[in-house]
Design a protein around this motif. Structure first.
Motif, PDB file in Angstrom:
ATOM      1  N   SER A   1     -32.272 -29.516 -26.394  1.00  0.00           N
ATOM      2  CA  SER A   1     -31.547 -28.895 -27.735  1.00  0.00           C
ATOM      3  C   SER A   1     -30.519 -30.159 -28.018  1.00  0.00           C
ATOM      4  O   SER A   1     -30.289 -30.618 -29.198  1.00  0.00           O
ATOM      5  N   ALA A   2     -29.781 -30.630 -27.170  1.00  0.00           N
ATOM      6  CA  ALA A   2     -28.801 -31.830 -27.440  1.00  0.00           C
ATOM      7  C   ALA A   2     -29.740 -33.074 -28.142  1.00  0.00           C
ATOM      8  O   ALA A   2     -29.372 -33.874 -29.019  1.00  0.00           O
ATOM      9  N   GLY A   3     -30.946 -33.361 -27.579  1.00  0.00           N
ATOM     10  CA  GLY A   3     -31.776 -34.285 -27.795  1.00  0.00           C
ATOM     11  C   GLY A   3     -32.220 -34.293 -29.224  1.00  0.00           C
ATOM     12  O   GLY A   3     -32.240 -35.228 -30.105  1.00  0.00           O
ATOM     13  N   CYS A   4     -32.578 -32.940 -29.735  1.00  0.00           N
ATOM     14  CA  CYS A   4     -33.226 -32.585 -31.022  1.00  0.00           C
ATOM     15  C   CYS A   4     -31.955 -32.888 -32.008  1.00  0.00           C
ATOM     16  O   CYS A   4     -32.056 -33.255 -32.869  1.00  0.00           O
ATOM     17  N   LEU A   5     -30.883 -32.242 -31.453  1.00  0.00           N
ATOM     18  CA  LEU A   5     -29.613 -32.438 -32.492  1.00  0.00           C
ATOM     19  C   LEU A   5     -29.242 -34.024 -32.678  1.00  0.00           C
ATOM     20  O   LEU A   5     -28.987 -34.227 -33.802  1.00  0.00           O
ATOM     21  N   ARG A   6     -29.375 -34.843 -31.550  1.00  0.00           N
ATOM     22  CA  ARG A   6     -28.872 -36.092 -31.646  1.00  0.00           C
ATOM     23  C   ARG A   6     -30.209 -36.814 -32.706  1.00  0.00           C
ATOM     24  O   ARG A   6     -29.894 -37.478 -33.529  1.00  0.00           O
ATOM     25  N   GLY A   7     -31.434 -36.258 -32.638  1.00  0.00           N
ATOM     26  CA  GLY A   7     -32.584 -36.753 -33.491  1.00  0.00           C
ATOM     27  C   GLY A   7     -31.998 -36.434 -34.897  1.00  0.00           C
ATOM     28  O   GLY A   7     -32.606 -37.197 -36.038  1.00  0.00           O
ATOM     29  N   LEU A   8     -31.657 -35.396 -35.151  1.00  0.00           N
ATOM     30  CA  LEU A   8     -31.019 -35.000 -36.556  1.00  0.00           C
ATOM     31  C   LEU A   8     -30.081 -35.550 -37.027  1.00  0.00           C
ATOM     32  O   LEU A   8     -29.334 -35.216 -37.928  1.00  0.00           O
ATOM     33  N   ALA A   9     -29.316 -36.507 -36.042  1.00  0.00           N
ATOM     34  CA  ALA A   9     -28.051 -37.020 -36.436  1.00  0.00           C
ATOM     35  C   ALA A   9     -26.789 -36.198 -36.501  1.00  0.00           C
ATOM     36  O   ALA A   9     -25.738 -36.532 -37.038  1.00  0.00           O
ATOM     37  N   ASP A  10     -26.933 -35.264 -35.625  1.00  0.00           N
ATOM     38  CA  ASP A  10     -25.907 -34.337 -35.595  1.00  0.00           C
ATOM     39  C   ASP A  10     -25.485 -34.618 -34.138  1.00  0.00           C
ATOM     40  O   ASP A  10     -25.696 -34.123 -32.853  1.00  0.00           O
ATOM     41  N   ILE A  11     -24.221 -35.123 -34.016  1.00  0.00           N
ATOM     42  CA  ILE A  11     -23.561 -35.631 -32.765  1.00  0.00           C
ATOM     43  C   ILE A  11     -22.015 -35.183 -32.475  1.00  0.00           C
ATOM     44  O   ILE A  11     -21.832 -35.015 -31.524  1.00  0.00           O
ATOM     45  N   ARG A  12     -21.353 -34.799 -33.658  1.00  0.00           N
ATOM     46  CA  ARG A  12     -20.100 -34.527 -33.355  1.00  0.00           C
ATOM     47  C   ARG A  12     -19.849 -33.168 -32.727  1.00  0.00           C
ATOM     48  O   ARG A  12     -19.318 -32.832 -32.058  1.00  0.00           O
ATOM     49  N   LEU A  13     -20.557 -32.228 -33.588  1.00  0.00           N
ATOM     50  CA  LEU A  13     -20.348 -30.577 -33.045  1.00  0.00           C
ATOM     51  C   LEU A  13     -20.944 -30.776 -31.470  1.00  0.00           C
ATOM     52  O   LEU A  13     -20.355 -30.127 -30.304  1.00  0.00           O
ATOM     53  N   PRO A  14     -22.066 -31.315 -31.167  1.00  0.00           N
ATOM     54  CA  PRO A  14     -22.739 -31.206 -29.738  1.00  0.00           C
ATOM     55  C   PRO A  14     -21.796 -31.757 -28.792  1.00  0.00           C
ATOM     56  O   PRO A  14     -21.666 -31.455 -27.776  1.00  0.00           O
TER      57      PRO A  14
END
Length: 140
Positions: A55-68
């Protein structure tokens, strides 16, 4: 799903063969017994870790890094460490308690990161959180 299946495979190995793996390194009964108990927790740990890393890797790929990142800080500092401390010392489970705390933190992280990924990619939301900045960068 592939990550979960791989995690299940390793969890099964740890659960079924934990003491045999420990016997490859030592024949001291106390060490083998402790390692066997820790391998059970490691098997359970694998499931949560596989889900949260994916999940964290997918979010990183979506450029979502702050909330994770904030989810990670919360899960490790306010869930894993206090839970591990409580189990290890007041409840006197020792190293097993530390690992239980880490597994608890990973399970909470897996739940929260999966929730975030679903919120970003669920029906009606695809692309809503991403691509705005990327398109502007490509135009310049």
């Amino acid at each position: 799903m592939v990550s979960v299946l791989i995690a299940f495979g390793f969890a099964a190995i740890y659960l079924a063969l934990g003491q045999q793996v420990a016997l490859l390194f030592t024949n001291q009964k106390s060490v083998v017994d402790l390692a066997g108990r820790l391998m059970i927790i490691a098997g359970i740990f694998q499931l949560a870790d596989g889900i949260q890393v994916t999940s964290a890797g997918c979010l990183r790929g979506l450029a979502d890094i702050r909330l994770p990142m904030l989810i990670g800080i919360f899960c490790y500092w306010t869930v894993a460490i206090p839970t591990g401390f409580i189990f290890a010392f007041p409840m006197q489970t020792g190293p097993t308690g530390i690992w239980i705390g880490l597994a608890a933190g990973l399970f909470v992280a897996a739940l929260l990161l999966t929730w975030r990924l679903q919120a970003m990619t669920g029906p009606g939301r695809q692309g809503r959180f991403v691509l705005g900045r990327t398109e502007n960068l490509e135009a310049s």
